[in-house]
Motif scaffolding. Structure first.
Motif, PDB file in Angstrom:
ATOM      1  N   GLY A 188      -7.841 -19.102  -5.126  1.00  0.00           N
ATOM      2  CA  GLY A 188      -7.310 -19.497  -3.819  1.00  0.00           C
ATOM      3  C   GLY A 188      -6.328 -20.655  -3.924  1.00  0.00           C
ATOM      4  N   ARG A 189      -6.664 -21.630  -4.784  1.00  0.00           N
ATOM      5  CA  ARG A 189      -5.765 -22.781  -4.970  1.00  0.00           C
ATOM      6  C   ARG A 189      -4.445 -22.346  -5.585  1.00  0.00           C
ATOM      7  NH1 ARG A 189     -10.364 -25.832  -6.878  1.00  0.00           N
ATOM      8  NH2 ARG A 189      -9.626 -25.527  -9.015  1.00  0.00           N
ATOM      9  N   VAL A 190      -4.520 -21.448  -6.572  1.00  0.00           N
ATOM     10  CA  VAL A 190      -3.296 -20.967  -7.234  1.00  0.00           C
ATOM     11  C   VAL A 190      -2.401 -20.232  -6.243  1.00  0.00           C
ATOM     12  CG1 VAL A 190      -2.397 -19.335  -8.948  1.00  0.00           C
ATOM     13  CG2 VAL A 190      -4.294 -20.845  -9.539  1.00  0.00           C
ATOM     14  N   VAL A 191      -2.995 -19.351  -5.435  1.00  0.00           N
ATOM     15  CA  VAL A 191      -2.227 -18.590  -4.444  1.00  0.00           C
ATOM     16  C   VAL A 191      -1.613 -19.524  -3.414  1.00  0.00           C
ATOM     17  CG1 VAL A 191      -2.376 -16.870  -2.608  1.00  0.00           C
ATOM     18  CG2 VAL A 191      -3.578 -16.494  -4.776  1.00  0.00           C
ATOM     19  N   SER A 192      -2.386 -20.505  -2.927  1.00  0.00           N
ATOM     20  CA  SER A 192      -1.885 -21.462  -1.940  1.00  0.00           C
ATOM     21  C   SER A 192      -0.738 -22.291  -2.500  1.00  0.00           C
ATOM     22  CB  SER A 192      -3.009 -22.389  -1.479  1.00  0.00           C
ATOM     23  OG  SER A 192      -4.044 -21.658  -0.875  1.00  0.00           O
ATOM     24  N   LEU A 193      -0.901 -22.762  -3.744  1.00  0.00           N
ATOM     25  CA  LEU A 193       0.136 -23.559  -4.380  1.00  0.00           C
ATOM     26  C   LEU A 193       1.414 -22.740  -4.574  1.00  0.00           C
ATOM     27  CD1 LEU A 193       0.987 -26.201  -5.728  1.00  0.00           C
ATOM     28  CD2 LEU A 193       0.023 -25.349  -7.870  1.00  0.00           C
ATOM     29  N   THR A 194       1.250 -21.491  -4.981  1.00  0.00           N
ATOM     30  CA  THR A 194       2.406 -20.611  -5.164  1.00  0.00           C
ATOM     31  C   THR A 194       3.144 -20.394  -3.855  1.00  0.00           C
ATOM     32  OG1 THR A 194       1.260 -19.448  -6.957  1.00  0.00           O
ATOM     33  CG2 THR A 194       3.146 -18.335  -5.983  1.00  0.00           C
ATOM     34  N   TYR A 195       2.393 -20.197  -2.781  1.00  0.00           N
ATOM     35  CA  TYR A 195       3.002 -19.994  -1.465  1.00  0.00           C
ATOM     36  C   TYR A 195       3.770 -21.230  -1.017  1.00  0.00           C
ATOM     37  CZ  TYR A 195       3.456 -19.099   3.538  1.00  0.00           C
ATOM     38  OH  TYR A 195       3.952 -18.926   4.802  1.00  0.00           O
TER      39      TYR A 195
ATOM     40  N   GLY B 132      11.101 -23.592  -1.790  1.00  0.00           N
ATOM     41  CA  GLY B 132      12.317 -23.027  -2.367  1.00  0.00           C
ATOM     42  C   GLY B 132      13.128 -22.258  -1.340  1.00  0.00           C
ATOM     43  N   GLN B 133      12.439 -21.503  -0.478  1.00  0.00           N
ATOM     44  CA  GLN B 133      13.122 -20.728   0.551  1.00  0.00           C
ATOM     45  C   GLN B 133      13.847 -21.647   1.531  1.00  0.00           C
ATOM     46  OE1 GLN B 133      10.824 -18.788   3.692  1.00  0.00           O
ATOM     47  NE2 GLN B 133      11.930 -16.872   3.278  1.00  0.00           N
ATOM     48  N   GLN B 134      13.164 -22.704   1.978  1.00  0.00           N
ATOM     49  CA  GLN B 134      13.781 -23.642   2.918  1.00  0.00           C
ATOM     50  C   GLN B 134      14.970 -24.352   2.290  1.00  0.00           C
ATOM     51  OE1 GLN B 134      13.166 -24.069   6.184  1.00  0.00           O
ATOM     52  NE2 GLN B 134      11.737 -22.351   5.977  1.00  0.00           N
ATOM     53  N   ASP B 135      14.836 -24.713   1.014  1.00  0.00           N
ATOM     54  CA  ASP B 135      15.940 -25.364   0.312  1.00  0.00           C
ATOM     55  C   ASP B 135      17.132 -24.415   0.199  1.00  0.00           C
ATOM     56  OD1 ASP B 135      17.056 -27.596  -1.200  1.00  0.00           O
ATOM     57  OD2 ASP B 135      16.874 -26.295  -2.953  1.00  0.00           O
ATOM     58  N   GLY B 136      16.855 -23.141  -0.095  1.00  0.00           N
ATOM     59  CA  GLY B 136      17.920 -22.150  -0.200  1.00  0.00           C
ATOM     60  C   GLY B 136      18.625 -21.936   1.134  1.00  0.00           C
TER      61      GLY B 136
ATOM     62  N   LEU C 276       5.420  -8.263  -4.942  1.00  0.00           N
ATOM     63  CA  LEU C 276       3.999  -7.910  -4.814  1.00  0.00           C
ATOM     64  C   LEU C 276       3.312  -7.852  -6.174  1.00  0.00           C
ATOM     65  CD1 LEU C 276       4.145  -5.116  -2.072  1.00  0.00           C
ATOM     66  CD2 LEU C 276       3.135  -7.397  -1.845  1.00  0.00           C
ATOM     67  N   ILE C 277       3.983  -7.219  -7.144  1.00  0.00           N
ATOM     68  CA  ILE C 277       3.378  -7.061  -8.466  1.00  0.00           C
ATOM     69  C   ILE C 277       3.245  -8.415  -9.166  1.00  0.00           C
ATOM     70  CG2 ILE C 277       3.751  -6.091 -10.765  1.00  0.00           C
ATOM     71  CD1 ILE C 277       4.936  -3.635  -9.373  1.00  0.00           C
ATOM     72  N   HIS C 278       4.246  -9.280  -9.008  1.00  0.00           N
ATOM     73  CA  HIS C 278       4.136 -10.619  -9.591  1.00  0.00           C
ATOM     74  C   HIS C 278       3.006 -11.417  -8.926  1.00  0.00           C
ATOM     75  CE1 HIS C 278       8.137 -10.068 -11.512  1.00  0.00           C
ATOM     76  NE2 HIS C 278       7.633 -10.925 -12.368  1.00  0.00           N
ATOM     77  N   GLY C 279       2.831 -11.199  -7.608  1.00  0.00           N
ATOM     78  CA  GLY C 279       1.742 -11.875  -6.905  1.00  0.00           C
ATOM     79  C   GLY C 279       0.381 -11.424  -7.409  1.00  0.00           C
TER      80      GLY C 279
END
Length: 326
Positions: free
Chosen positions: A18-25, A31-35, A186-189
């Motif tokens: 859960g921590r890994v998924v949350s951190l990735t999100y 990154g999206q906001q910066d882009g 999806l596959i990378h996730g």
């Protein structure tokens, strides 16, 4: 009770995942906001940087890798692309009419979206790189990338170039570009979640990571091969609709097969392994399928009659003038 749950290995593993998924999100959203902010400040600059990143170029000399629109190479690719785009628009209109009659709203809207996209300002990016490659990408929509190797190394004729360009535009029409991005994400996730479940220390984790990466590549290659077959089918139809000789055009895959064989220097992988991991269908099978498709289109009497009326001016520029109503 709480202490026992907190020390349970399955609970701790789920918590770590859960921590890994949350951190990735969180990282993804930052990154999206910066882009988005960078693009809002300087859209042309961001597109330009993306273009040269996709071409794999950097430094002061990167501008020289792209053919100017006045060069013969650019004009040749651009004129054929315009013809294919015109036929592609007609294909979308036919699909919209077909699915509107069938009252299939989702399919009808899908082709309306593609027609809208085709009506945007499309550009060709013709590079001087010797690589034999052409592609489209979701990062820079409405652009067709063609490396100079197709014109020089492959020495593609207009009919062969039309097949290549129609194939790439077919990827856009069939939604493959967007699907590839979604499938990859999806596959990378899933890969990230699976890797977070194992202990990062030890030989087992190393083997598990290798197995997950191999599975990801197999799945992506399978999707890609199916997309290539679909784009081949529509691409031949579009090229034939633009009155190119598709019987001659599909022979470009024979050239690709011979070029691929001449460059095969690795013997560490078996042919079966290369087949399963290759993102494109085997060239020999691909050529046979395309030759059958091409012969069927060339036997279309209505199409041949329409194209026959244009025999007096079969140059790329002449065809372009005909399709653009000039």
């Amino acid at each position: 009770m709480f202490h026992r749950i907190a020390n349970n290995q399955y609970f701790r593993r789920a918590l770590r995942t859960g921590r890994v998924v949350s951190l990735t999100y969180v990282v993804y959203m930052c990154g999206q906001q910066d882009g988005i902010s960078m693009y809002a400040r300087n859209p042309k600059g961001v597109e330009r940087d993306l273009l040269f990143t996709l071409l794999g170029e950097s430094g002061d000399s990167k501008e020289s890798i792209v053919h100017h629109w006045t060069t013969a190479e650019y004009q040749r690719v651009d004129s054929i692309t315009r013809m294919i785009l015109t036929v592609a628009k007609k294909h979308c209109q036919e699909k919209i009419k077909e699915y509107s009659t069938l009252k299939s709203v989702d399919e009808s809207n899908f082709w309306r979206d593609k027609l809208w996209l085709l009506n945007q300002n499309w550009e060709c990016v013709v590079s001087t790189k010797s690589e034999v490659n052409a592609f489209v990408t979701a990062l820079l929509p409405c652009k067709v990338f063609v490396h100079g190797g197709i014109l020089s190394v492959l020495d593609a004729s207009d009919d062969e170039l039309a097949i290549i360009l129609a194939h790439e535009i077919s990827h856009v029409l069939l939604g493959h570009v967007d699907k590839a991005s979604t499938h990859s994400a999806l596959i990378h996730g899933v890969q990230l979640v699976l890797l977070s479940l194992v202990d990062p220390i030890g030989i087992f984790s190393l083997c598990f990571e290798f197995a997950v990466d191999l599975l990801r590549r197999l799945v992506m290659a399978s999707y890609s091969r199916q997309h290539e077959i679909e784009a081949d089918t529509l691409g031949v139809k579009l090229a034939a609709g633009a009155c190119f000789n598709v019987n001659e055009g599909v022979l470009v895959f024979d050239k690709l097969q011979k070029l691929s064989k001449s460059k095969e220097v690795s013997t560490s992988n078996s042919s079966m392994a290369r087949f399963w991991l290759d993102s494109h269908p085997a060239s020999s099978d691909r050529l046979q399928s395309l030759q059958l498709l091409a012969s069927q289109h060339m036997k279309d009497t209505a199409l041949m009659a329409r194209c026959g009326r244009m025999r007096g001016d079969l140059s790329a520029v002449g065809l372009l003038r005909h399709y653009m109503g000039l």
